[in-house]
Design a protein around this motif. Sequence first.
Motif, short mmCIF file in Angstrom:
data_model
loop_
_atom_site.label_atom_id
_atom_site.label_comp_id
_atom_site.label_asym_id
_atom_site.label_seq_id
_atom_site.Cartn_x
_atom_site.Cartn_y
_atom_site.Cartn_z
N UNK A 174 0.97 -0.75 -0.10
CA UNK A 174 0.00 -0.02 -0.12
C UNK A 174 0.73 0.90 -0.16
N UNK A 175 1.81 1.27 1.03
CA UNK A 175 3.08 2.28 0.91
C UNK A 175 3.58 2.43 -0.12
N UNK A 176 3.61 1.65 -1.07
CA UNK A 176 5.16 1.64 -2.05
C UNK A 176 4.54 2.21 -3.37
N UNK A 177 3.05 2.45 -3.40
CA UNK A 177 2.27 2.67 -4.44
C UNK A 177 1.79 4.20 -4.26
N UNK A 178 2.23 4.23 -3.29
CA UNK A 178 1.73 5.97 -2.36
C UNK A 178 2.68 6.68 -3.40
N UNK A 179 3.75 6.86 -3.73
CA UNK A 179 4.51 7.64 -4.12
C UNK A 179 5.43 6.65 -5.11
N UNK A 180 6.36 7.20 -6.34
CA UNK A 180 7.23 7.20 -7.07
C UNK A 180 8.85 7.11 -6.72
N UNK A 181 8.89 8.64 -5.73
CA UNK A 181 10.44 8.78 -4.84
C UNK A 181 11.11 7.61 -4.80
N UNK A 182 12.34 8.03 -5.03
CA UNK A 182 13.20 6.48 -5.04
C UNK A 182 13.62 6.69 -3.60
N UNK A 183 13.67 8.00 -2.43
CA UNK A 183 14.15 7.72 -1.29
C UNK A 183 13.07 6.66 -0.38
N UNK A 184 11.69 7.27 -0.79
CA UNK A 184 10.69 7.03 -0.39
C UNK A 184 10.99 5.22 -0.10
N UNK A 185 9.94 4.92 -1.65
CA UNK A 185 11.06 3.33 -2.51
C UNK A 185 11.35 2.53 -1.51
N UNK A 186 12.76 3.31 -1.06
CA UNK A 186 14.01 2.79 -0.69
C UNK A 186 13.45 2.87 0.73
N UNK A 187 12.80 3.15 1.21
CA UNK A 187 12.68 3.29 3.31
C UNK A 187 11.52 1.76 3.62
N UNK A 188 10.62 1.98 2.51
CA UNK A 188 9.46 0.92 2.49
C UNK A 188 10.18 -0.01 2.57
N UNK A 189 11.20 -0.68 1.19
CA UNK A 189 11.43 -1.61 1.12
C UNK A 189 12.40 -2.03 2.02
N UNK A 190 12.69 -1.16 2.74
CA UNK A 190 14.27 -1.17 3.64
C UNK A 190 13.71 -2.30 5.20
N UNK A 191 12.26 -1.13 5.28
CA UNK A 191 11.58 -1.56 6.56
C UNK A 191 10.48 -2.90 6.21
N UNK A 192 10.44 -2.66 5.35
CA UNK A 192 9.88 -4.92 5.06
C UNK A 192 10.89 -5.17 5.20
N UNK A 193 12.36 -5.59 4.63
CA UNK A 193 13.36 -6.39 4.56
C UNK A 193 13.27 -6.49 6.00
#
Length: 744
Positions: A518-537
Amino acid sequence: MFNWYRPAPFWPHVASRSPRRIRVLTALCLGAASLLPLGAPFAYGEESTPPPANEISVLVATQEAPTSEASTDDGAATRPEGDALEPVAQSSDITPELATCGGEEDNGNKLQFGAAHGLAGKLQQASETKQNREAPAAHVGSFPAEPAKFQDILVGTSSKQELIDAWGKPADSVATAEGSVLAYDIDPFQAVEVLIGAGDVVSAIKIALASPLDPQQLTEQLSLGGIRPVTAFDEADQPLGQAFPERGVLFMFQASGSDALVDDGASQPTVSHVVLQQLDPLAFAMRAESCLHGPYAQNIADLNTAIQLDPKCAHAHLLLAKIYLATGQADQADEAARAACEIDAENASYQLFHGRTQELIGKYDNAVLTVRAVLDREDIAPIDKAQALHQMGNMASLGDMEIASKAIGFQTRAIEIADEVAASDNGKERRAAKQLLVDAHMAIAEEIARQAFNQKVENLSLWVGRASGIAEDYIANDGGSVELRLMIAQRALAALASFRPTLDPAPWVAEANEAAQTLLEQSDDELWQSRIKWELGLAYLNALRVEHMRRETHAALQYGDKAVEYLAQGAVTRQAVHSSEQLIGQLYFQMGAVHAVHQLDHVKAAQWYDKAEPLLNGPRPESELYAPRREGEMLVSMGVTYWQLGEQNRALTLTQNGIHLVESAVEAGILARTTLGVPYSNLATMYQKVGESSNAAKYSELARSVTGPGTPPRVGQTPNVRQTSNTNGTNAQQPRMTMQRMQK
């Protein structure tokens, strides 16, 4: 005429709180192990948090270990006969028309007025049509920051004489503390007032509309539709106005419009005045703050603009620090937080955030002193006191047994204070309190998992369920982010990985994955995407740890692969600090341990251990607060694999290093003395094999001395929990997940 102007109209002063007298807290320096006793049960803290490393991230190299060339026929290296080595298995009317500021030929940024009364029906129809279209995305840098003109007068540039030459003599003039206000009668407006500031330059223009207008219609009329506005709210979260920072244009809402919002919850505010002023750094800062969780690129651009306009804008520096902290840019976060504190040295919330950045870069002693200095003050607001206690609890959990035993007490005190603030009419403080309540509840849940408690699953369910209920209330009623669900799932998995027998992690993994998508779909901003993927990891890493303990090899490797994938993507924009390197080192170790312990495939295990070793053996923070946890056991386990593969010197070195760390953890009271039995026995076996009989005898004796009858672990009692309206009363939301639901 009325006195309407004040600097940064209707922008509330950031972090202005009325001082409240509170009791002075003393004896809170964690480094001296003299923590104020707060009714905490015993704690054997585990899993540490942050420090620094190299500027260039080593975390990007998170890829699967290469296939080995030296596998045996069945893919596993079996243990030689008689080898006694054991791995440690750890397992968000009339209208002006604007455009761009330019030379004399540029009419785009001049405030022009057209008859809007006769177009009301068409505008309404256009507004309804627009609601069915997707609004155009705002692009960073699409609109240069240039103030708007009105009738050839440019705020901040045009002089008083140029104003009189263009408009004639004013109908009235009044002297104010900010300067003289000139009143003009200009059709078709109700009134136009101009503030003349220092140097006889026009500082602001206020236009009273003939009748209130819908802000969306007015935005279109003024050609401001491509600029992302920001709405200002009062402390009760009622809208006061709307700003378009790149143009210095402010819409002031009619008071009755705000009242209507309270009455039916559906009415929209209307604009009674349009104000033109010089570009306001706080407008850019507040736009970033209104959606601080992303997109980060736009926020960083706004905050840098604010700082360019006013290098002393402390709030902009603080907001930058928050973004950098969230995205793992440790040095930049610390620099920005320090700048905010230097500008506003008395702001407690700035100081507390600086403590967080100091903790991230591994300056634990400095962080403790920073937070303690805030707690020693008599003038801090309750929310700051609660935040300080929460941070003390987090840092206490890093220390030895005596220090870590205070962690739950600190968190409990923080919850007691935050619970009261969570019912505040001040929206900003209320939201901060709800966030803190979620964080503190989950911190206690993790501490319970690490310690010896009766009915551990029931206790965990209680604290995690309360955190989830508060989070759902925050999301539903106060604009909270779905990030809360991801954070709770990730930390619940961390708790499951800290005790045996544990539970199936799959429901929490599903929760984390759903929230992250849900969060990844909110924005394609690189920093945002990286942060969410880190937390999911991190969630997948914790799930790997759980499945390792449950000996679910296939699931463990699947979760591990996902952890590698997401952490690799998330690490691209992060700085390599000690805490993140330890996490990645643990991921590599866990993947190797699954192969070594469950599949006896030491060849495959070594491929992962090769990656883990430099991270787990990296420089450690120099602080009395920071105590080693399980790193020593990991090194001992890795030594077994290298011994099986014939790398005797490397195996000996790893085992010796591991024993040193395990001894430190035992001395700190974090690990039981019996934990040393396996490492000592392993080292004795190794020395025996290489012909060092004296050392072999020495460590054999040490192994016997620690494996005798030991004292049973102490069993604590569940901390008392206050029943509150925010967690269990009529306003509470039902938790999405609890430990008990996972068992059904």
